[in-house]
Motif scaffolding. Structure first.
Motif, PDB file in Angstrom:
ATOM      1  N   ALA A 159      38.907  37.105  47.115  1.00 28.61           N
ATOM      2  CA  ALA A 159      37.504  36.998  47.012  1.00 28.61           C
ATOM      3  C   ALA A 159      36.755  37.803  48.044  1.00 28.61           C
ATOM      4  CB  ALA A 159      36.940  35.463  46.913  1.00 28.61           C
ATOM      5  N   GLY A 160      37.377  38.196  49.018  1.00 30.90           N
ATOM      6  CA  GLY A 160      36.788  38.950  49.925  1.00 30.90           C
ATOM      7  C   GLY A 160      36.300  38.233  51.415  1.00 30.90           C
ATOM      8  N   THR A 161      36.318  36.729  51.156  1.00 33.64           N
ATOM      9  CA  THR A 161      35.888  35.963  52.315  1.00 33.64           C
ATOM     10  C   THR A 161      37.008  35.771  53.435  1.00 33.64           C
ATOM     11  OG1 THR A 161      36.523  34.454  51.168  1.00 33.64           O
ATOM     12  CG2 THR A 161      34.132  34.780  51.412  1.00 33.64           C
ATOM     13  N   GLY A 162      38.365  36.235  52.917  1.00 38.57           N
ATOM     14  CA  GLY A 162      39.555  36.303  53.728  1.00 38.57           C
ATOM     15  C   GLY A 162      39.957  34.887  54.277  1.00 38.57           C
ATOM     16  N   VAL A 163      41.041  35.202  55.295  1.00 36.44           N
ATOM     17  CA  VAL A 163      41.542  34.084  55.893  1.00 36.44           C
ATOM     18  C   VAL A 163      41.589  34.216  57.497  1.00 36.44           C
ATOM     19  CG1 VAL A 163      43.736  32.725  56.436  1.00 36.44           C
ATOM     20  CG2 VAL A 163      43.215  33.768  54.000  1.00 36.44           C
ATOM     21  N   ALA A 204      39.727  46.480  45.233  1.00 35.39           N
ATOM     22  CA  ALA A 204      39.389  45.826  43.741  1.00 35.39           C
ATOM     23  C   ALA A 204      39.687  44.466  43.287  1.00 35.39           C
ATOM     24  CB  ALA A 204      39.681  46.881  42.515  1.00 35.39           C
ATOM     25  N   ALA A 205      40.416  43.818  44.160  1.00 29.72           N
ATOM     26  CA  ALA A 205      41.061  42.193  44.019  1.00 29.72           C
ATOM     27  C   ALA A 205      40.060  41.197  43.453  1.00 29.72           C
ATOM     28  CB  ALA A 205      41.550  41.857  45.283  1.00 29.72           C
ATOM     29  N   PRO A 206      38.925  41.413  43.690  1.00 30.92           N
ATOM     30  CA  PRO A 206      38.027  40.504  43.210  1.00 30.92           C
ATOM     31  C   PRO A 206      37.616  40.468  41.620  1.00 30.92           C
ATOM     32  CG  PRO A 206      36.906  41.232  45.159  1.00 30.92           C
ATOM     33  CD  PRO A 206      38.034  42.241  44.833  1.00 30.92           C
ATOM     34  N   ALA A 207      38.194  41.513  41.055  1.00 32.94           N
ATOM     35  CA  ALA A 207      38.084  41.965  39.712  1.00 32.94           C
ATOM     36  C   ALA A 207      39.031  40.855  39.149  1.00 32.94           C
ATOM     37  CB  ALA A 207      38.530  43.407  39.416  1.00 32.94           C
ATOM     38  N   LEU A 208      39.888  40.791  39.815  1.00 31.65           N
ATOM     39  CA  LEU A 208      40.935  39.436  39.198  1.00 31.65           C
ATOM     40  C   LEU A 208      40.451  38.306  38.848  1.00 31.65           C
ATOM     41  CD1 LEU A 208      43.966  39.047  38.394  1.00 31.65           C
ATOM     42  CD2 LEU A 208      44.438  38.251  40.887  1.00 31.65           C
ATOM     43  N   LEU A 209      39.597  37.919  40.052  1.00 30.02           N
ATOM     44  CA  LEU A 209      38.849  36.618  39.676  1.00 30.02           C
ATOM     45  C   LEU A 209      37.946  36.547  38.580  1.00 30.02           C
ATOM     46  CD1 LEU A 209      38.322  35.536  43.320  1.00 30.02           C
ATOM     47  CD2 LEU A 209      40.235  34.882  41.923  1.00 30.02           C
ATOM     48  N   VAL A 210      37.218  37.769  38.460  1.00 31.58           N
ATOM     49  CA  VAL A 210      36.375  37.889  37.195  1.00 31.58           C
ATOM     50  C   VAL A 210      37.000  37.767  36.110  1.00 31.58           C
ATOM     51  CG1 VAL A 210      34.609  39.386  36.214  1.00 31.58           C
ATOM     52  CG2 VAL A 210      34.628  39.197  38.631  1.00 31.58           C
ATOM     53  N   LEU A 211      38.239  38.447  35.861  1.00 32.36           N
ATOM     54  CA  LEU A 211      38.978  38.482  34.733  1.00 32.36           C
ATOM     55  C   LEU A 211      39.474  36.919  34.345  1.00 32.36           C
ATOM     56  CD1 LEU A 211      40.363  40.164  32.597  1.00 32.36           C
ATOM     57  CD2 LEU A 211      42.234  40.468  33.983  1.00 32.36           C
ATOM     58  N   VAL A 212      39.979  36.179  35.402  1.00 36.79           N
ATOM     59  CA  VAL A 212      40.287  34.838  35.159  1.00 36.79           C
ATOM     60  C   VAL A 212      39.107  34.085  34.376  1.00 36.79           C
ATOM     61  CG1 VAL A 212      40.573  32.655  36.451  1.00 36.79           C
ATOM     62  CG2 VAL A 212      41.817  34.772  36.988  1.00 36.79           C
ATOM     63  N   ALA A 232      34.659  29.017  49.167  1.00 41.08           N
ATOM     64  CA  ALA A 232      34.266  28.248  48.092  1.00 41.08           C
ATOM     65  C   ALA A 232      33.017  28.933  47.183  1.00 41.08           C
ATOM     66  CB  ALA A 232      33.993  26.762  48.182  1.00 41.08           C
ATOM     67  N   LEU A 233      32.085  29.313  47.889  1.00 36.08           N
ATOM     68  CA  LEU A 233      31.234  30.047  47.232  1.00 36.08           C
ATOM     69  C   LEU A 233      31.400  31.370  46.578  1.00 36.08           C
ATOM     70  CD1 LEU A 233      28.107  29.346  49.712  1.00 36.08           C
ATOM     71  CD2 LEU A 233      28.331  28.506  47.159  1.00 36.08           C
ATOM     72  N   ALA A 234      32.014  32.179  47.335  1.00 32.62           N
ATOM     73  CA  ALA A 234      32.648  33.391  46.777  1.00 32.62           C
ATOM     74  C   ALA A 234      33.650  33.257  45.718  1.00 32.62           C
ATOM     75  CB  ALA A 234      33.131  34.040  48.061  1.00 32.62           C
ATOM     76  N   ILE A 235      34.671  32.299  45.785  1.00 31.07           N
ATOM     77  CA  ILE A 235      35.453  32.303  44.834  1.00 31.07           C
ATOM     78  C   ILE A 235      34.838  31.619  43.367  1.00 31.07           C
ATOM     79  CG2 ILE A 235      37.589  31.132  43.819  1.00 31.07           C
ATOM     80  CD1 ILE A 235      38.342  31.090  46.803  1.00 31.07           C
ATOM     81  N   ILE A 280      34.696  33.886  39.806  1.00 22.61           N
ATOM     82  CA  ILE A 280      34.865  33.479  38.494  1.00 22.61           C
ATOM     83  C   ILE A 280      33.769  32.954  37.560  1.00 22.61           C
ATOM     84  CG2 ILE A 280      36.186  31.424  37.676  1.00 22.61           C
ATOM     85  CD1 ILE A 280      38.023  31.235  39.914  1.00 22.61           C
ATOM     86  N   GLY A 281      32.554  32.430  38.220  1.00 26.10           N
ATOM     87  CA  GLY A 281      31.496  32.342  37.500  1.00 26.10           C
ATOM     88  C   GLY A 281      30.893  33.458  36.819  1.00 26.10           C
ATOM     89  N   MET A 282      31.081  34.628  37.291  1.00 21.05           N
ATOM     90  CA  MET A 282      30.471  35.933  36.810  1.00 21.05           C
ATOM     91  C   MET A 282      31.413  36.071  35.464  1.00 21.05           C
ATOM     92  SD  MET A 282      29.844  38.284  39.973  1.00 21.05           S
ATOM     93  CE  MET A 282      29.899  39.872  39.069  1.00 21.05           C
ATOM     94  N   GLY A 283      32.650  36.079  35.621  1.00 20.84           N
ATOM     95  CA  GLY A 283      33.520  36.240  34.509  1.00 20.84           C
ATOM     96  C   GLY A 283      33.233  35.076  33.193  1.00 20.84           C
ATOM     97  N   THR A 284      33.178  33.811  33.623  1.00 19.58           N
ATOM     98  CA  THR A 284      32.562  33.107  32.576  1.00 19.58           C
ATOM     99  C   THR A 284      31.446  33.297  31.843  1.00 19.58           C
ATOM    100  OG1 THR A 284      31.555  31.436  34.198  1.00 19.58           O
ATOM    101  CG2 THR A 284      33.988  31.247  33.745  1.00 19.58           C
ATOM    102  N   VAL A 285      30.313  33.767  32.554  1.00 20.98           N
ATOM    103  CA  VAL A 285      29.011  33.914  32.064  1.00 20.98           C
ATOM    104  C   VAL A 285      29.148  35.238  31.235  1.00 20.98           C
ATOM    105  CG1 VAL A 285      26.823  35.030  32.712  1.00 20.98           C
ATOM    106  CG2 VAL A 285      27.690  33.099  33.987  1.00 20.98           C
ATOM    107  N   ALA A 286      30.004  36.402  31.505  1.00 20.64           N
ATOM    108  CA  ALA A 286      30.287  37.647  30.847  1.00 20.64           C
ATOM    109  C   ALA A 286      30.981  37.213  29.485  1.00 20.64           C
ATOM    110  CB  ALA A 286      31.027  38.473  31.546  1.00 20.64           C
TER     111      ALA A 286
END
Length: 435
Positions: free
Chosen positions: A258-262, A299-307, A368-371, A375-381
């Motif tokens: 998601a980009g927030t990292g560890v 481009a990794a966040p695109a995977l969460l959008v795809l989920v 938690a907000l970023a993830i 994912i929420g962007m993907g569900t809305v789409a």
């Protein structure tokens, strides 16, 4: 005039709750002593006293439940999340039995006296929580050398609250909770099914990220165990340890994506957008957090959008259910997803020894907000795609088969002469209901 319920139901309810707590303690405490004894035998060469066994046993119970422990010169606050998840299911199942027993034995559940039933249920749940938490805190602090920090207190409160809430909902459903039933049982049902799909898909996405990282960093991962005197034994031990922390590892992979990292010991943060060279212990998955990454990892966040997108649009029946509940069902699912991720985030970070694990993990709030946001962007789409497909396509994949099944032989020709396309959610309208 309202009269107080007979004290007999209260005594029976309290006794039932206490017995469920005793059952949990008879499983958890002996298991902690067995594990502590094994570690004491392994460290026999250090000439540790026998008193270390009960201290470690209750310290383990405290750590698994979310508290912080200081022992052997190190701070331990990173819970072994797989064990914590198992304990959570144990507590949730016990809470479910308490609620089920109280609801079945209660004679006060009626429209004339709803407060009497809630008082009895509150007594059952309150007794269960207090009877479990008080011995845990007392033994963990007095014997296990645990410290109650604000973060640790919040974790144990969320641990118990979420487990008891899950047990209550499994027995009574949403209809008994004031303020939530107004959203509709169907909306909650669809949202819960969507939530399960999103969580399992998130686990699959995290596993993909970890596997791809291992493939790209195979040499570094393979050399991890070579620094130990017995590489084979070290490799087996490291795999077991990583399995014990599997939920935290998967959540950290989602945070990285998601980009927030560890965060790694306060020395840096590793994410899909940012690399770090902070020192980390010789553990396989930790080696994936250091060093430079290829440019395409941004481009990794695109995977969460795809989920989120695939969980909404895949499956004709599921897509129609989500379309029928529209934004209400989707909003409930996203809200529950954020709560779940927030609890996971709180248990995925902490301290576990020196170096990179002295302060390890994703940010509890921003991750938690970023993830959830990606994912929420993907569900809305996905919901927008379903609605658009119903508006613009008369013979869409969502409608063809069911139209043929619903129409009789004499109505088929007339149906295809209609100018107005069939909405996606029509299957959810009752046959007797006016359209």
């Amino acid at each position: 005039m309202h009269t107080s319920p007979h004290p007999q139901p209260y005594r029976r309810t309290i006794f039932t709750a206490l017995m469920e707590v005793v059952k949990i303690d008879l499983i958890v405490v002996p298991a902690g002593f067995v594990v502590s004894t094994v570690f004491w035998i392994i460290g026999l060469g250090s000439q540790l006293p026998y008193s270390a066994i009960p201290e470690w046993a209750f310290a383990l119970w405290a750590t698994v439940s979310g508290l912080s422990v200081s022992t052997l010169g190190f701070d331990f606050s990173l819970a072994p999340s797989l064990v914590t998840l198992g304990l959570w299911f144990l507590v949730a199942a016990a809470a479910k039995r308490v609620v089920d027993s109280t609801a079945a034995a209660s004679q006060t559940e009626s429209e004339d006296d709803p407060s009497g039933w809630w008082a009895l249920m509150g007594t059952a749940v309150g007794t269960f929580v207090v009877a479990y938490a008080c011995p845990l805190l007392a033994l963990a602090i007095l014997v296990g050398q645990a410290t109650v920090t604000p973060g640790g207190f919040l974790r144990i409160v969320l641990f118990l609250t979420s487990a008891v809430a899950w047990g209550f909902v499994r027995v009574r459903g949403i209809g008994d909770i004031p303020g939530l039933s107004m959203l509709g049982i169907d909306a909650w049902s669809v949202a819960s099914r969507l939530l399960r799909r999103l969580l399992w898909a998130a686990v699959a996405a995290a596993a993909i990220v970890i596997v791809v990282g291992i493939v790209l960093r195979w040499n570094d991962v393979a050399d991890t165990a070579q620094v130990y005197s017995s590489p084979v034994a070290a490799g087996i031990g490291l795999i077991i340890v990583q399995v014990l922390f599997a939920p935290s590892v998967f959540y950290s992979a989602l945070s990285w994506t998601a980009g927030t990292g560890v965060s790694i010991g306060g020395a840096g943060t590793s994410s899909a957008f940012r690399s770090t060279s902070a020192p980390v212990p010789d553990v396989h998955v930790l080696r994936l957090l250091t060093g430079d990454y290829p440019a395409w990892t941004a481009a990794a966040p695109a995977l969460l959008v795809l989920v989120g997108l695939l969980c909404v649009i895949l499956g004709r029946v599921r897509a129609r259910e989500i379309a029928a509940q529209s934004w209400t069902g989707l909003g409930i699912a996203i809200g529950l997803l954020f709560v779940t991720f927030e609890i996971l985030a709180l248990f995925a970070g902490g301290a576990l020894g020196p170096l990179g694990l002295s302060g390890f993990g994703p940010s509890a709030l921003t991750s938690a907000l970023a993830i959830t946001g990606w994912i929420g962007m993907g569900t809305v789409a996905g919901l927008l795609l379903i609605r658009l497909s119903g508006l613009h396509t008369v013979y869409s994949d969502f409608a063809d088969d069911d139209e043929e099944e619903e129409l009789g032989e004499g109505d088929t020709a007339d149906a295809f002469d209609k100018d107005v396309p069939e909405p996606v959610a029509d299957d959810f309208v009752d046959e007797d209901e006016l359209r």
